[in-house]
Design a protein around this motif. Sequence first.
Motif, PDB file in Angstrom:
ATOM      1  N   VAL A  79     -20.403  17.065  12.681  1.00  0.00           N
ATOM      2  CA  VAL A  79     -19.754  15.826  13.083  1.00  0.00           C
ATOM      3  C   VAL A  79     -19.667  14.857  11.918  1.00  0.00           C
ATOM      4  O   VAL A  79     -20.624  14.691  11.172  1.00  0.00           O
ATOM      5  CB  VAL A  79     -20.558  15.170  14.242  1.00  0.00           C
ATOM      6  CG1 VAL A  79     -19.963  13.820  14.613  1.00  0.00           C
ATOM      7  CG2 VAL A  79     -20.583  16.098  15.435  1.00  0.00           C
ATOM      8  N   ARG A 131      -5.344   5.650   8.794  1.00  0.00           N
ATOM      9  CA  ARG A 131      -5.955   4.394   9.172  1.00  0.00           C
ATOM     10  C   ARG A 131      -7.482   4.462   9.046  1.00  0.00           C
ATOM     11  O   ARG A 131      -8.119   3.511   8.629  1.00  0.00           O
ATOM     12  CB  ARG A 131      -5.561   4.063  10.607  1.00  0.00           C
ATOM     13  CG  ARG A 131      -6.179   2.789  11.098  1.00  0.00           C
ATOM     14  CD  ARG A 131      -5.777   2.530  12.502  1.00  0.00           C
ATOM     15  NE  ARG A 131      -4.631   1.638  12.526  1.00  0.00           N
ATOM     16  CZ  ARG A 131      -4.327   0.862  13.562  1.00  0.00           C
ATOM     17  NH1 ARG A 131      -5.037   0.917  14.652  1.00  0.00           N
ATOM     18  NH2 ARG A 131      -3.318   0.045  13.529  1.00  0.00           N
ATOM     19  N   MET A 132      -8.062   5.595   9.387  1.00  0.00           N
ATOM     20  CA  MET A 132      -9.516   5.724   9.340  1.00  0.00           C
ATOM     21  C   MET A 132     -10.011   6.296   8.006  1.00  0.00           C
ATOM     22  O   MET A 132     -11.175   6.631   7.882  1.00  0.00           O
ATOM     23  CB  MET A 132     -10.014   6.607  10.493  1.00  0.00           C
ATOM     24  CG  MET A 132      -9.644   6.110  11.879  1.00  0.00           C
ATOM     25  SD  MET A 132      -9.899   4.325  12.108  1.00  0.00           S
ATOM     26  CE  MET A 132     -11.670   4.294  12.246  1.00  0.00           C
ATOM     27  N   GLN A 133      -9.127   6.410   7.054  1.00  0.00           N
ATOM     28  CA  GLN A 133      -9.474   6.913   5.721  1.00  0.00           C
ATOM     29  C   GLN A 133     -10.094   8.303   5.780  1.00  0.00           C
ATOM     30  O   GLN A 133     -11.101   8.578   5.138  1.00  0.00           O
ATOM     31  CB  GLN A 133     -10.456   5.960   5.029  1.00  0.00           C
ATOM     32  CG  GLN A 133      -9.867   4.605   4.751  1.00  0.00           C
ATOM     33  CD  GLN A 133     -10.932   3.588   4.440  1.00  0.00           C
ATOM     34  OE1 GLN A 133     -11.471   2.960   5.329  1.00  0.00           O
ATOM     35  NE2 GLN A 133     -11.252   3.426   3.181  1.00  0.00           N
ATOM     36  N   ASP A 135       0.851  -1.190   0.000  1.00  0.00           N
ATOM     37  CA  ASP A 135       0.000   0.000   0.000  1.00  0.00           C
ATOM     38  C   ASP A 135       0.886   1.238   0.000  1.00  0.00           C
ATOM     39  O   ASP A 135       1.961   1.241   0.599  1.00  0.00           O
ATOM     40  CB  ASP A 135      -0.901  -0.002   1.250  1.00  0.00           C
ATOM     41  CG  ASP A 135      -2.122   0.907   1.077  1.00  0.00           C
ATOM     42  OD1 ASP A 135      -2.270   1.512  -0.004  1.00  0.00           O
ATOM     43  OD2 ASP A 135      -2.925   1.000   2.022  1.00  0.00           O
ATOM     44  N   GLY A 156     -18.162   8.069  10.268  1.00  0.00           N
ATOM     45  CA  GLY A 156     -17.906   7.225   9.097  1.00  0.00           C
ATOM     46  C   GLY A 156     -17.950   8.089   7.856  1.00  0.00           C
ATOM     47  O   GLY A 156     -17.273   9.107   7.779  1.00  0.00           O
ATOM     48  N   ALA A 157     -18.778   7.692   6.906  1.00  0.00           N
ATOM     49  CA  ALA A 157     -18.863   8.465   5.672  1.00  0.00           C
ATOM     50  C   ALA A 157     -19.940   9.540   5.754  1.00  0.00           C
ATOM     51  O   ALA A 157     -20.115  10.317   4.822  1.00  0.00           O
ATOM     52  CB  ALA A 157     -19.161   7.526   4.507  1.00  0.00           C
ATOM     53  N   LEU A 158     -20.683   9.578   6.857  1.00  0.00           N
ATOM     54  CA  LEU A 158     -21.812  10.505   6.950  1.00  0.00           C
ATOM     55  C   LEU A 158     -21.489  11.708   7.812  1.00  0.00           C
ATOM     56  O   LEU A 158     -20.631  11.665   8.672  1.00  0.00           O
ATOM     57  CB  LEU A 158     -23.028   9.786   7.543  1.00  0.00           C
ATOM     58  CG  LEU A 158     -23.600   8.650   6.707  1.00  0.00           C
ATOM     59  CD1 LEU A 158     -24.782   8.031   7.419  1.00  0.00           C
ATOM     60  CD2 LEU A 158     -24.025   9.159   5.339  1.00  0.00           C
TER      61      LEU A 158
END
Lengths: 454, 468
Positions: free
Chosen positions: A425, A361-363, A264, A428-430
């Motif tokens: 806030v 790590r959390m993208q 990676d 995740g992706a939201l």
Amino acid sequence: MKRYVWLALLFGLAAPGCVTTAIQGGDAAVIRAKDRVAPAVVHIRPVKEVYAQGRREEVLVVGSGFIITPDGYVVTNEHVAGESRIVRCVLYDRSEVDATVVGMDRYTDIALLKLETDRTDLPTVRLGASESLVSGQTVLALGSPHGLARTVSMGIISETRRFLGEGGGMMSPYNTWIQTDAAINPGNSGGPLVNLAGEVVGVNTRRMSGADNVGFAIPIDIAKEVVDELRENGRVRRSWFGVTLQEMMSKTDDLSQRGVVIADVEAASTAGQAGIRPGDILLAVDGIEVDARYAEDLPRVHKLIADLEIGRTYPLRISRGGEVREILVETEERSELEGKQVEFAEWGFTASEITPAFARRMQLPSTQGVLVSGVQVGGYAANAGLVEGDILLTMDGHDLTDFQTFQDLYQERAASGQRLVLLDVRRGALMRFVLIKQVGEDAAETEMGSDPNE
Amino acid sequence: MAAVRRSALPRLRGGIAGLCLALAMCTASAATFTPAQIEAHYDRVRPALCLVTYSAEVTNPSTGQVAVRQTRALGVLASADGLVITHGHMQRENAEPVSIMVTVGEGDSEREYVAEALRKPDDVNLSFLRIQNPTSETFPFVTFKRDAQLRLGEPLLIMGMLGDSFDHSRAILVRRVGVVLTTPRRTYGLDEPVPFGFVTGPVIDPRGELVGVIGFDLSPQEGGDLYIRSGHPLVYQSGLFEEFIDNPPDRSPADEAADAWLGVFTQPLTDDLAAYWGLEPRGGIVVSTIVPDSPAAQAGMKRGDVITSFHGTPIRAKQDREVVGFTKLVREAGVGAEVEVRFLRDGAPQTATVALTERPKSARDADEYEDAVFGLTVREITTDLRYRLNISDDVQGVIVSRVKPGSWANIAGMVPGVIILNFGGDPVTSLDEFEAATKRVAEEEPAEVAVFCRVGPRTGFFRLNPRW
């Protein structure tokens, strides 16, 4: 018989270091080795900072350590005495001495303490070499399992180079582990693993839960380097350029192919900018050939990269589709995986800054924002629906570009008691709007007493 | 804290008083159902009870992994031609029933039929099955009475069946109305739990009427969000599902009209949010996340807009559970419909005309491909999965949903959830490409196959070592 035991005990207490003449053969060697190290073993009781459920707490933990200099430098684990306000140490002569944390390194789980004493005649251990260890060789583990000070257990080295990779929230990219069947229990952490010559060859650190006699120690060769750097700089700086490496076996078992697989490449890294791609084979770093056929060969390569000078450009030899090329890559300093946590008591939550390593790590697209690491039940943060893992991006429209900005804005609001505070806030992706309701105690009672139907 | 203490004592007293009252009523109304009556109701309803067995294919939302398990439920025949009502748990967002069988009758008269799940109603957690009945057989069935008015403490009979070890014997329970909720609509709860075999069991009131079936989930009409288990047995009154008996839903999900899609993630406009933004506390839907290039985005809507009206229907959501109504409204507005959306931006009213598109395929409906050589079953990465797993759009590949035990993929350490980006040198961005790549490799029979994958945030390789 009973008398014998009693006598032996008395002997042990009165004259540590003495070997009774009645003991012969193998026992004598074990006892000699133990006596060589035991006086320098420290029973450590740090008051450790722990963040849990949105609260900063201080808990008393128990661990082990060993003195390496006559003026009182002590090696232990980072997970024993990392963030500790008070580190109480009990020495072999039962004297109690407090210590300060000189430095720590999460990547290797090593912490260095300094005893607060004027003594310069403290007993010290002799450090051996872990490189020359062989499996099957007898070793002793000294320390305080479950708080039981002055415990010695014995076993053999089960494996000299165990690769553990990542897992269970722990990662050890820079070292393999010495695996031993000498009993290692909670409280042994930080204590020495000793060979029969009475030399420290490892730092007892982990064990496999649910297994019997599967314990792991950090090789002393690795610990020595870290300790030296902690003593000098208080921390360990490592260089890196943003690639994740994988052993050659992950792509091929063709023995003729040497090198390390680049699994990676982080988009924003210097390696990415230099055009290195996943699937490339790394053949040499700064002219030094690298080869990692198996996973346990990886820490050595990681370390080679970590030891490069930070901020300098190095040539990497890469093989891509059979074609060998040289690519220049600049190194940068590798960040800590996790930022320091801080409790925000008024709102009832804990948070930390987002380090580059965590962001990757959390993208996350960037390190902007503040990471919620825990929320207290019943606090403003919990009532507003904040949960662990949320990332706060703005407060009342202000970008939370760094942790300090957040702390400043937070302090202002906590002090003014501004009734409503809006946070943007990321979960995740939201994205979500979260409204913190700062309601004073009087108001809270009124609300509780009021009829929700009104 | 003081407020709680003050109220604690009276509440306790009330509890004791209530208990006394319950005891008193217990003796007073014990004669409501005589053994003879219970027996008569049992005999009447019993033939209409049936056993539903099916395999549940449950998709793990975070990995796309599909697990299959065999399960059973109580069914109630509601029409002579074989319409069966059963627990809605068999059709959930990520669970699909397959191989549904309905067993009617008991013992020697037991007959087994293949059945099909109909489209699940949106607002009550029941599933409807249609027995495949080519010979136009007539089944025993029950009819329900509408709008029963039950009283607190009234006894009720609940029909159901015992478990496997009792050969699914039909059984009857006596329970009481233990709670009467009045808002937002009249809802009755039982005084005691019921065993699993009584879920969807017909409920008989003291007047001998069949008033509904047992369920656990508060429907939106009860002020609940669907699929939220109340943990308390409730009486689903016949009014909640009668329309589906009269006009059963479509035969299969395939016939389902496509859902319309706006492309926003939302949250309700609570009074506090309204106060913060200086808006009237009238409720609404706050756009919290907007999907790029979605109909809403194309119509110029932005994050933070507060929707106050959709297609002529005012939106007044103030609580999370009220968002469901909005979602339903959007879904049913029709694919291709041009709807007027009124919203507030920075407090100022705005209007946008949004051309709704079809809702993107969800993980549940995702196509999959099962390769026979390496033991991999893969699915397309659907939009919902991208949001749930935080997979950015530039990650193109297929996600592993199953790995056959003992297969080459299994031996290589591949697990469900892994995203395959390249297979043996061929880039994989779709199921078709994956199929082509696996077929090519199987034909060429190389000694080893490097598979480039994304596992969580990282990429890396797996090496397959097939013995051809």
